[in-house]
Design a protein around this motif. Structure first.
Motif, PDB file in Angstrom:
ATOM      1  N   ASN A  79     -17.418 -25.263   1.923  1.00 28.67           N
ATOM      2  CA  ASN A  79     -16.346 -24.652   3.403  1.00 28.67           C
ATOM      3  C   ASN A  79     -17.587 -23.846   2.787  1.00 28.67           C
ATOM      4  O   ASN A  79     -17.958 -23.522   2.325  1.00 28.67           O
ATOM      5  CB  ASN A  79     -15.003 -24.939   3.287  1.00 28.67           C
ATOM      6  N   GLU A  80     -16.901 -22.400   3.127  1.00 26.02           N
ATOM      7  CA  GLU A  80     -17.581 -20.368   2.791  1.00 26.02           C
ATOM      8  C   GLU A  80     -16.948 -20.492   1.734  1.00 26.02           C
ATOM      9  O   GLU A  80     -18.399 -19.298   0.821  1.00 26.02           O
ATOM     10  CB  GLU A  80     -16.545 -19.648   3.968  1.00 26.02           C
ATOM     11  N   GLN A  81     -15.993 -21.145   0.884  1.00 24.26           N
ATOM     12  CA  GLN A  81     -16.129 -20.193  -0.560  1.00 24.26           C
ATOM     13  C   GLN A  81     -16.392 -21.649  -1.313  1.00 24.26           C
ATOM     14  O   GLN A  81     -17.003 -21.204  -2.631  1.00 24.26           O
ATOM     15  CB  GLN A  81     -14.185 -20.448  -0.841  1.00 24.26           C
ATOM     16  N   VAL A  82     -16.487 -22.223  -1.254  1.00 27.91           N
ATOM     17  CA  VAL A  82     -16.823 -23.604  -2.272  1.00 27.91           C
ATOM     18  C   VAL A  82     -17.719 -24.585  -2.049  1.00 27.91           C
ATOM     19  O   VAL A  82     -18.364 -25.009  -1.100  1.00 27.91           O
ATOM     20  CB  VAL A  82     -15.503 -25.240  -2.135  1.00 27.91           C
ATOM     21  N   ARG A  83     -18.595 -24.492  -3.248  1.00 31.18           N
ATOM     22  CA  ARG A  83     -19.806 -25.344  -3.447  1.00 31.18           C
ATOM     23  C   ARG A  83     -19.645 -25.980  -4.327  1.00 31.18           C
ATOM     24  O   ARG A  83     -19.841 -25.451  -5.475  1.00 31.18           O
ATOM     25  CB  ARG A  83     -20.479 -24.354  -3.330  1.00 31.18           C
ATOM     26  N   ALA A  84     -19.985 -27.486  -4.601  1.00 32.61           N
ATOM     27  CA  ALA A  84     -19.424 -28.549  -5.266  1.00 32.61           C
ATOM     28  C   ALA A  84     -21.424 -29.069  -6.627  1.00 32.61           C
ATOM     29  O   ALA A  84     -21.874 -28.174  -5.497  1.00 32.61           O
ATOM     30  CB  ALA A  84     -18.849 -29.987  -4.962  1.00 32.61           C
ATOM     31  N   PHE A  85     -21.133 -29.557  -7.430  1.00 27.99           N
ATOM     32  CA  PHE A  85     -21.863 -29.741  -8.451  1.00 27.99           C
ATOM     33  C   PHE A  85     -22.502 -31.351  -8.437  1.00 27.99           C
ATOM     34  O   PHE A  85     -21.016 -31.654  -8.209  1.00 27.99           O
ATOM     35  CB  PHE A  85     -23.290 -29.218  -8.973  1.00 27.99           C
ATOM     36  N   GLY A  86     -23.183 -31.971  -8.630  1.00 26.11           N
ATOM     37  CA  GLY A  86     -23.244 -33.043  -9.169  1.00 26.11           C
ATOM     38  C   GLY A  86     -23.864 -33.519 -10.341  1.00 26.11           C
ATOM     39  O   GLY A  86     -24.461 -32.894 -10.743  1.00 26.11           O
ATOM     40  N   ILE A  87     -23.224 -34.473 -11.515  1.00 26.59           N
ATOM     41  CA  ILE A  87     -23.319 -35.617 -12.172  1.00 26.59           C
ATOM     42  C   ILE A  87     -23.824 -36.590 -11.907  1.00 26.59           C
ATOM     43  O   ILE A  87     -23.491 -37.122 -11.226  1.00 26.59           O
ATOM     44  CB  ILE A  87     -22.794 -34.711 -13.707  1.00 26.59           C
ATOM     45  N   LEU A 140     -23.192 -41.000  -8.756  1.00 27.29           N
ATOM     46  CA  LEU A 140     -22.892 -39.417  -8.471  1.00 27.29           C
ATOM     47  C   LEU A 140     -21.764 -39.336  -8.858  1.00 27.29           C
ATOM     48  O   LEU A 140     -20.601 -39.481  -7.840  1.00 27.29           O
ATOM     49  CB  LEU A 140     -23.425 -39.200  -6.700  1.00 27.29           C
ATOM     50  N   THR A 141     -21.316 -38.091  -9.212  1.00 24.39           N
ATOM     51  CA  THR A 141     -19.829 -37.491  -9.552  1.00 24.39           C
ATOM     52  C   THR A 141     -19.577 -36.116  -9.433  1.00 24.39           C
ATOM     53  O   THR A 141     -21.037 -35.548  -9.134  1.00 24.39           O
ATOM     54  CB  THR A 141     -19.252 -37.422 -10.102  1.00 24.39           C
ATOM     55  N   LEU A 142     -19.116 -36.026  -7.991  1.00 25.60           N
ATOM     56  CA  LEU A 142     -19.110 -34.772  -7.468  1.00 25.60           C
ATOM     57  C   LEU A 142     -17.788 -33.236  -8.082  1.00 25.60           C
ATOM     58  O   LEU A 142     -16.805 -33.938  -8.024  1.00 25.60           O
ATOM     59  CB  LEU A 142     -19.010 -34.003  -6.054  1.00 25.60           C
ATOM     60  N   TYR A 143     -18.712 -32.494  -8.277  1.00 24.73           N
ATOM     61  CA  TYR A 143     -17.254 -31.384  -8.873  1.00 24.73           C
ATOM     62  C   TYR A 143     -17.281 -30.200  -8.533  1.00 24.73           C
ATOM     63  O   TYR A 143     -18.310 -29.494  -8.244  1.00 24.73           O
ATOM     64  CB  TYR A 143     -17.351 -31.506 -10.924  1.00 24.73           C
ATOM     65  N   VAL A 144     -15.895 -29.118  -8.668  1.00 28.15           N
ATOM     66  CA  VAL A 144     -15.573 -27.959  -8.241  1.00 28.15           C
ATOM     67  C   VAL A 144     -15.335 -27.352  -8.984  1.00 28.15           C
ATOM     68  O   VAL A 144     -14.498 -28.171  -9.448  1.00 28.15           O
ATOM     69  CB  VAL A 144     -14.971 -28.248  -6.443  1.00 28.15           C
ATOM     70  N   ARG A 145     -15.607 -25.625  -8.328  1.00 34.38           N
ATOM     71  CA  ARG A 145     -14.533 -25.109  -9.882  1.00 34.38           C
ATOM     72  C   ARG A 145     -13.497 -25.273  -9.003  1.00 34.38           C
ATOM     73  O   ARG A 145     -12.835 -24.830  -7.918  1.00 34.38           O
ATOM     74  CB  ARG A 145     -15.662 -23.500 -10.619  1.00 34.38           C
ATOM     75  N   ALA A 160     -25.153 -36.711   2.961  1.00 34.61           N
ATOM     76  CA  ALA A 160     -25.267 -35.150   3.923  1.00 34.61           C
ATOM     77  C   ALA A 160     -23.605 -34.277   3.890  1.00 34.61           C
ATOM     78  O   ALA A 160     -23.165 -34.789   4.045  1.00 34.61           O
ATOM     79  CB  ALA A 160     -26.139 -35.631   5.026  1.00 34.61           C
ATOM     80  N   VAL A 161     -23.865 -32.785   4.367  1.00 33.22           N
ATOM     81  CA  VAL A 161     -23.096 -32.262   4.343  1.00 33.22           C
ATOM     82  C   VAL A 161     -22.249 -31.822   5.668  1.00 33.22           C
ATOM     83  O   VAL A 161     -23.825 -31.749   6.806  1.00 33.22           O
ATOM     84  CB  VAL A 161     -22.277 -30.666   3.851  1.00 33.22           C
ATOM     85  N   ALA A 162     -21.252 -32.499   6.524  1.00 38.51           N
ATOM     86  CA  ALA A 162     -21.372 -32.961   7.677  1.00 38.51           C
ATOM     87  C   ALA A 162     -20.458 -31.538   8.137  1.00 38.51           C
ATOM     88  O   ALA A 162     -20.696 -30.600   7.620  1.00 38.51           O
ATOM     89  CB  ALA A 162     -20.138 -34.327   8.063  1.00 38.51           C
ATOM     90  N   LYS A 163     -20.860 -30.898   9.533  1.00 40.49           N
ATOM     91  CA  LYS A 163     -20.074 -30.384   9.535  1.00 40.49           C
ATOM     92  C   LYS A 163     -18.814 -30.207  10.031  1.00 40.49           C
ATOM     93  O   LYS A 163     -18.019 -29.179  10.616  1.00 40.49           O
ATOM     94  CB  LYS A 163     -20.615 -29.861  11.712  1.00 40.49           C
ATOM     95  N   THR A 164     -17.799 -31.592  10.735  1.00 35.02           N
ATOM     96  CA  THR A 164     -16.604 -32.071  10.892  1.00 35.02           C
ATOM     97  C   THR A 164     -15.869 -31.642   9.142  1.00 35.02           C
ATOM     98  O   THR A 164     -16.310 -31.476   7.915  1.00 35.02           O
ATOM     99  CB  THR A 164     -16.201 -33.134  10.419  1.00 35.02           C
ATOM    100  N   ARG A 165     -14.900 -31.399   9.488  1.00 35.83           N
ATOM    101  CA  ARG A 165     -14.141 -31.282   8.189  1.00 35.83           C
ATOM    102  C   ARG A 165     -13.166 -32.162   8.345  1.00 35.83           C
ATOM    103  O   ARG A 165     -12.166 -32.319   8.659  1.00 35.83           O
ATOM    104  CB  ARG A 165     -13.344 -29.401   7.905  1.00 35.83           C
ATOM    105  N   SER A 166     -11.990 -32.069   6.659  1.00 40.17           N
ATOM    106  CA  SER A 166     -10.721 -33.360   6.858  1.00 40.17           C
ATOM    107  C   SER A 166      -9.845 -32.338   5.426  1.00 40.17           C
ATOM    108  O   SER A 166     -10.938 -31.974   3.798  1.00 40.17           O
ATOM    109  CB  SER A 166     -10.708 -34.116   6.158  1.00 40.17           C
ATOM    110  N   GLN A 167      -9.151 -31.538   5.874  1.00 42.69           N
ATOM    111  CA  GLN A 167      -8.385 -30.968   4.757  1.00 42.69           C
ATOM    112  C   GLN A 167      -9.173 -29.956   4.203  1.00 42.69           C
ATOM    113  O   GLN A 167      -8.774 -29.322   3.456  1.00 42.69           O
ATOM    114  CB  GLN A 167      -7.485 -31.644   3.351  1.00 42.69           C
ATOM    115  N   GLY A 168      -9.794 -29.390   4.862  1.00 44.29           N
ATOM    116  CA  GLY A 168     -10.070 -27.897   4.431  1.00 44.29           C
ATOM    117  C   GLY A 168     -11.927 -27.732   3.802  1.00 44.29           C
ATOM    118  O   GLY A 168     -12.123 -27.031   3.712  1.00 44.29           O
ATOM    119  N   TYR A 169     -12.031 -30.029   3.841  1.00 44.33           N
ATOM    120  CA  TYR A 169     -13.267 -29.642   3.494  1.00 44.33           C
ATOM    121  C   TYR A 169     -14.840 -30.253   4.265  1.00 44.33           C
ATOM    122  O   TYR A 169     -13.727 -31.160   4.714  1.00 44.33           O
ATOM    123  CB  TYR A 169     -13.139 -30.537   1.446  1.00 44.33           C
TER     124      TYR A 169
END
Length: 245
Positions: free
Chosen positions: A116-124, A142-147, A184-193
């Motif tokens: 979203n506008e504030q959140v970006r994830a990174f992957g391990i 692949l596992t994604l993490y957010v701060r 890929a990141v879609a334009k649609t969202r669920s629960q804010g992400y």
């Protein structure tokens, strides 16, 4: 003829322990007598921030790289590339199991996972490779993490993004399966992400020995698309795409 190998093992650099600023990263799989995989990478989306990761063998029986089953503790951190101060961290004992497929290391994925506008994830990414010559196999997870404040939170866990398997006579003749998934990141969202679109390309092939040549006798490729939606805590990964261990 296809040869099986683990793609990208320890493809990224090494930095010291997660709390160190380490001005440079060196490619290495082990540290001292410990079985310890370490990676680090500057996160260009956040200048001055470095992602660091460690996978340390728990209860090692020897000082050499293990080919026998074992578990690894995973430690991650976001640190300042200037002074080494820790911005956020994550630790999980027995996070990685090396069993029938041997764990070969970590990689850091900083693709544009903007949720979203504030959140970006990174992957391990976690790399695995089988030890059987007649039945080769390999996987990449692949596992994604957010701060989340001072912690890092996994939101997408153990998505299999690469997989290879086969059975052959160790000369030529055999059957093989490969798959590779992109996120890929879609334009649609669920629960804010943002929703995540996983596209998987799978190929089944057969190799046959004909005289002095080893040729591909048949090959079939299929493509599937899966949408992963955030439920407020994580993205649910269906069984066909999630690592079983």
């Amino acid at each position: 003829m296809k040869r099986f190998c683990l793609r990208g093992v320890i493809a990224l650099g090494l930095c010291g322990v997660a709390v160190q600023a380490a001005a440079e990263c060196r490619a290495s799989a082990y540290s001292g007598a410990e079985v310890l995989y370490e990676v680090c990478k500057d996160w260009l989306a956040y200048p001055g921030t470095r992602i660091t990761g460690q996978a340390r063998l728990e209860h090692p029986q020897q000082a050499l790289p293990p080919e026998e089953p074992g578990s690894y503790e995973l430690q991650l951190a976001l640190v300042s590339s200037r002074d080494g101060s820790v911005q956020a961290s994550y630790s999980l004992p027995a996070a990685i199991l090396s069993d029938t497929s041997t764990f070969r290391g970590l990689g850091i994925d900083t693709a544009r996972y903007r949720l979203n506008e504030q959140v970006r994830a990174f992957g391990i990414r976690s790399f695995f490779e089988g030890t059987s010559r007649a039945n080769p196999d390999g996987e990449t997870w692949l596992t994604l993490y957010v701060r989340d404040g001072k912690t890092l939170r996994p939101i997408l866990e153990k998505l299999v993004v690469e997989s290879s398997s086969g059975e052959w006579d160790t000369r030529c003749n055999g059957h093989f399966s490969d798959s590779k998934s992109t996120v890929a990141v879609a334009k649609t969202r669920s629960q804010g992400y943002a929703d995540l679109i996983v596209t998987t390309v799978a190929t089944d092939s057969e190799a046959l020995e004909q005289g002095d040549d080893c040729t591909t006798a048949s090959s079939h490729t299929r493509t599937a698309t899966t949408t992963l939606r955030y439920d407020g805590q994580r993205y649910s990964v269906p069984p066909g795409l999630k690592a079983w261990r």
